[in-house]
Scaffold this motif. Structure first.
Motif, PDB file in Angstrom:
ATOM      1  N   PHE A  75       0.830  -1.203   0.000  1.00  0.00           N
ATOM      2  CA  PHE A  75       0.000   0.000   0.000  1.00  0.00           C
ATOM      3  C   PHE A  75       0.864   1.254   0.000  1.00  0.00           C
ATOM      4  CE2 PHE A  75      -1.743   3.532   2.406  1.00  0.00           C
ATOM      5  CZ  PHE A  75      -2.876   3.822   1.670  1.00  0.00           C
ATOM      6  N   SER A  76       1.894   1.260   0.824  1.00  0.00           N
ATOM      7  CA  SER A  76       2.758   2.432   0.936  1.00  0.00           C
ATOM      8  C   SER A  76       3.432   2.742  -0.397  1.00  0.00           C
ATOM      9  CB  SER A  76       3.814   2.194   2.017  1.00  0.00           C
ATOM     10  OG  SER A  76       4.637   3.329   2.160  1.00  0.00           O
ATOM     11  N   PHE A  77       3.956   1.718  -1.057  1.00  0.00           N
ATOM     12  CA  PHE A  77       4.596   1.931  -2.357  1.00  0.00           C
ATOM     13  C   PHE A  77       3.559   2.331  -3.407  1.00  0.00           C
ATOM     14  CE2 PHE A  77       8.057  -0.640  -0.496  1.00  0.00           C
ATOM     15  CZ  PHE A  77       9.120   0.192  -0.808  1.00  0.00           C
ATOM     16  N   SER A  78       2.351   1.800  -3.277  1.00  0.00           N
ATOM     17  CA  SER A  78       1.298   2.162  -4.205  1.00  0.00           C
ATOM     18  C   SER A  78       0.945   3.637  -4.089  1.00  0.00           C
ATOM     19  CB  SER A  78       0.048   1.309  -3.933  1.00  0.00           C
ATOM     20  OG  SER A  78      -1.027   1.735  -4.727  1.00  0.00           O
ATOM     21  N   GLY A 138       6.834   9.732   3.257  1.00  0.00           N
ATOM     22  CA  GLY A 138       5.681   8.860   3.377  1.00  0.00           C
ATOM     23  C   GLY A 138       6.075   7.410   3.615  1.00  0.00           C
ATOM     24  N   LEU A 139       7.092   6.943   2.916  1.00  0.00           N
ATOM     25  CA  LEU A 139       7.568   5.572   3.107  1.00  0.00           C
ATOM     26  C   LEU A 139       8.199   5.399   4.488  1.00  0.00           C
ATOM     27  CD1 LEU A 139       9.122   4.994  -0.434  1.00  0.00           C
ATOM     28  CD2 LEU A 139       6.986   4.042   0.441  1.00  0.00           C
ATOM     29  N   PHE A 140       8.920   6.419   4.948  1.00  0.00           N
ATOM     30  CA  PHE A 140       9.507   6.391   6.293  1.00  0.00           C
ATOM     31  C   PHE A 140       8.401   6.296   7.345  1.00  0.00           C
ATOM     32  CE2 PHE A 140      10.903   8.352  10.213  1.00  0.00           C
ATOM     33  CZ  PHE A 140      12.194   7.874  10.395  1.00  0.00           C
ATOM     34  N   LEU A 141       7.359   7.121   7.195  1.00  0.00           N
ATOM     35  CA  LEU A 141       6.252   7.115   8.149  1.00  0.00           C
ATOM     36  C   LEU A 141       5.555   5.756   8.171  1.00  0.00           C
ATOM     37  CD1 LEU A 141       4.357   8.512  10.126  1.00  0.00           C
ATOM     38  CD2 LEU A 141       3.096   9.429   8.165  1.00  0.00           C
ATOM     39  N   GLU A 143       6.857   2.838   7.720  1.00  0.00           N
ATOM     40  CA  GLU A 143       7.663   1.903   8.509  1.00  0.00           C
ATOM     41  C   GLU A 143       7.594   2.227   9.998  1.00  0.00           C
ATOM     42  OE1 GLU A 143       8.950  -0.806   7.334  1.00  0.00           O
ATOM     43  OE2 GLU A 143       8.261  -0.252   5.328  1.00  0.00           O
ATOM     44  N   ALA A 144       7.588   3.512  10.331  1.00  0.00           N
ATOM     45  CA  ALA A 144       7.508   3.901  11.749  1.00  0.00           C
ATOM     46  C   ALA A 144       6.190   3.444  12.365  1.00  0.00           C
ATOM     47  CB  ALA A 144       7.664   5.416  11.884  1.00  0.00           C
ATOM     48  N   LEU A 145       5.097   3.598  11.638  1.00  0.00           N
ATOM     49  CA  LEU A 145       3.796   3.183  12.146  1.00  0.00           C
ATOM     50  C   LEU A 145       3.685   1.659  12.215  1.00  0.00           C
ATOM     51  CD1 LEU A 145       1.432   5.700  10.302  1.00  0.00           C
ATOM     52  CD2 LEU A 145       2.242   5.784  12.665  1.00  0.00           C
ATOM     53  N   THR A 146       4.257   0.983  11.238  1.00  0.00           N
ATOM     54  CA  THR A 146       4.255  -0.481  11.255  1.00  0.00           C
ATOM     55  C   THR A 146       4.990  -1.003  12.478  1.00  0.00           C
ATOM     56  OG1 THR A 146       4.134  -0.627   8.830  1.00  0.00           O
ATOM     57  CG2 THR A 146       4.962  -2.558  10.002  1.00  0.00           C
ATOM     58  N   ASN A 147       6.124  -0.409  12.794  1.00  0.00           N
ATOM     59  CA  ASN A 147       6.888  -0.822  13.979  1.00  0.00           C
ATOM     60  C   ASN A 147       6.125  -0.521  15.265  1.00  0.00           C
ATOM     61  OD1 ASN A 147       9.065  -1.880  12.600  1.00  0.00           O
ATOM     62  ND2 ASN A 147      10.213   0.036  12.603  1.00  0.00           N
ATOM     63  N   GLY A 192      16.359  -4.936  12.164  1.00  0.00           N
ATOM     64  CA  GLY A 192      15.187  -5.382  11.442  1.00  0.00           C
ATOM     65  C   GLY A 192      15.067  -4.725  10.078  1.00  0.00           C
ATOM     66  N   LEU A 193      14.257  -5.380   9.220  1.00  0.00           N
ATOM     67  CA  LEU A 193      14.035  -4.837   7.889  1.00  0.00           C
ATOM     68  C   LEU A 193      13.432  -3.443   7.958  1.00  0.00           C
ATOM     69  CD1 LEU A 193      13.850  -5.088   4.818  1.00  0.00           C
ATOM     70  CD2 LEU A 193      11.653  -6.273   5.127  1.00  0.00           C
ATOM     71  N   GLY A 194      12.464  -3.251   8.877  1.00  0.00           N
ATOM     72  CA  GLY A 194      11.830  -1.943   8.997  1.00  0.00           C
ATOM     73  C   GLY A 194      12.821  -0.841   9.301  1.00  0.00           C
ATOM     74  N   LYS A 195      13.734  -1.088  10.231  1.00  0.00           N
ATOM     75  CA  LYS A 195      14.723  -0.070  10.600  1.00  0.00           C
ATOM     76  C   LYS A 195      15.688   0.190   9.434  1.00  0.00           C
ATOM     77  CE  LYS A 195      13.215   0.393  14.808  1.00  0.00           C
ATOM     78  NZ  LYS A 195      12.255  -0.705  14.868  1.00  0.00           N
ATOM     79  N   SER A 196      16.039  -0.859   8.710  1.00  0.00           N
ATOM     80  CA  SER A 196      16.924  -0.691   7.556  1.00  0.00           C
ATOM     81  C   SER A 196      16.255   0.159   6.481  1.00  0.00           C
ATOM     82  CB  SER A 196      17.301  -2.068   6.991  1.00  0.00           C
ATOM     83  OG  SER A 196      18.097  -1.926   5.824  1.00  0.00           O
ATOM     84  N   LEU A 197      14.967  -0.090   6.243  1.00  0.00           N
ATOM     85  CA  LEU A 197      14.234   0.711   5.270  1.00  0.00           C
ATOM     86  C   LEU A 197      14.114   2.157   5.730  1.00  0.00           C
ATOM     87  CD1 LEU A 197      11.374  -1.783   4.330  1.00  0.00           C
ATOM     88  CD2 LEU A 197      13.249  -1.028   2.852  1.00  0.00           C
ATOM     89  N   MET A 198      13.913   2.362   7.028  1.00  0.00           N
ATOM     90  CA  MET A 198      13.805   3.726   7.541  1.00  0.00           C
ATOM     91  C   MET A 198      15.092   4.502   7.319  1.00  0.00           C
ATOM     92  SD  MET A 198      11.619   2.922  11.005  1.00  0.00           S
ATOM     93  CE  MET A 198      11.726   4.567  11.704  1.00  0.00           C
TER      94      MET A 198
END
Length: 229
Positions: A75-78, A138-141, A143-147, A192-198
């Protein structure tokens, strides 16, 4: 004189033919771009539907949670793609209103990942930011919300989540705060993957990120400071 008139008419005719060819080429490019955008949007929707279907079939909570993370990222990438694939009028302005964009991201993640016992407050200033920078935020946010959903409130506790974007085009700050599990959470904060993406999205936004966790919860910030002479 007659020869000059003939040559001039031939030249004008050649110019008209060339203009028609260029117009046809431009229209064809526009059609191809519109078709590409339409198919890409459909592909995002198809992938999201397939992930959602697999999640519903899962009896393993860990696998279901991983699929939910994947669906949120799709969704985020979309949404990021939708901001890039804008019409010509918007593209001329070259900026995105962060209020409407980020509120859309927050609304989706809150409904998809947070229970009703988590109170969410969102204060996002309508700052116009360059398209590539806005998409990275937006992509950073996301990941932050997912975590936050996974670690801060993953045990079903009550709590509060606050998202704030303030500042101006050249000097802005995004902050995501929660009063969840904090240091009691089993977090993958170091690898984690989320932190790496952030980290990647922070770099793309040209900003500095910081994650502070204590017994009272977690605070994630992303800030872009003005350039100094």
């Amino acid at each position: 004189t007659f020869v000059v008139l003939v040559l001039a008419e031939i030249f004008r005719a050649a110019v008209r033919v060339r203009e028609a060819e260029l117009h046809e080429s431009l229209e064809r490019r526009r059609w191809l771009m519109a078709e590409l955008q339409h198919r890409t949007k459909n592909n995002f929707a198809l992938v999201a539907s397939m992930i959602e279907l697999q999640k519903r079939r899962q009896d393993n909570p860990a696998a279901a949670a991983a699929l939910e993370d994947a669906a949120n990222r799709v969704f985020s990438f979309s949404r990021a793609y939708a901001q890039l694939a804008v019409d010509g009028a918007d593209r001329k302005e070259g900026a995105i209103d962060m209020a409407s964009y980020l509120e859309d991201v927050v609304d989706h993640l809150v409904h998809a990942s947070f229970d009703d016992n988590v109170k969410v407050e969102c204060r996002i200033a309508p700052i116009p930011l360059p398209r590539d920078q806005a998409v990275a935020i937006g992509l950073f946010l996301n990941e932050a919300l997912t975590n936050a959903a996974k670690y801060a409130f993953g045990d079903g506790r009550d709590g509060e989540l606050t998202i704030v974007l303030s500042g101006s085009t050249n000097d802005w700050r995004l902050e995501v705060r929660d009063n969840g599990a904090g240091t009691a959470a089993n977090s993958d904060a170091d690898g984690g993957l989320g932190k790496s993406l952030m980290r990647t999205f922070a770099h793309q936004a040209g900003a500095e990120q910081d994650i502070a966790v204590d017994e009272h919860g977690c605070r994630v910030t992303l800030a872009r400071l003005p350039l100094t002479a």
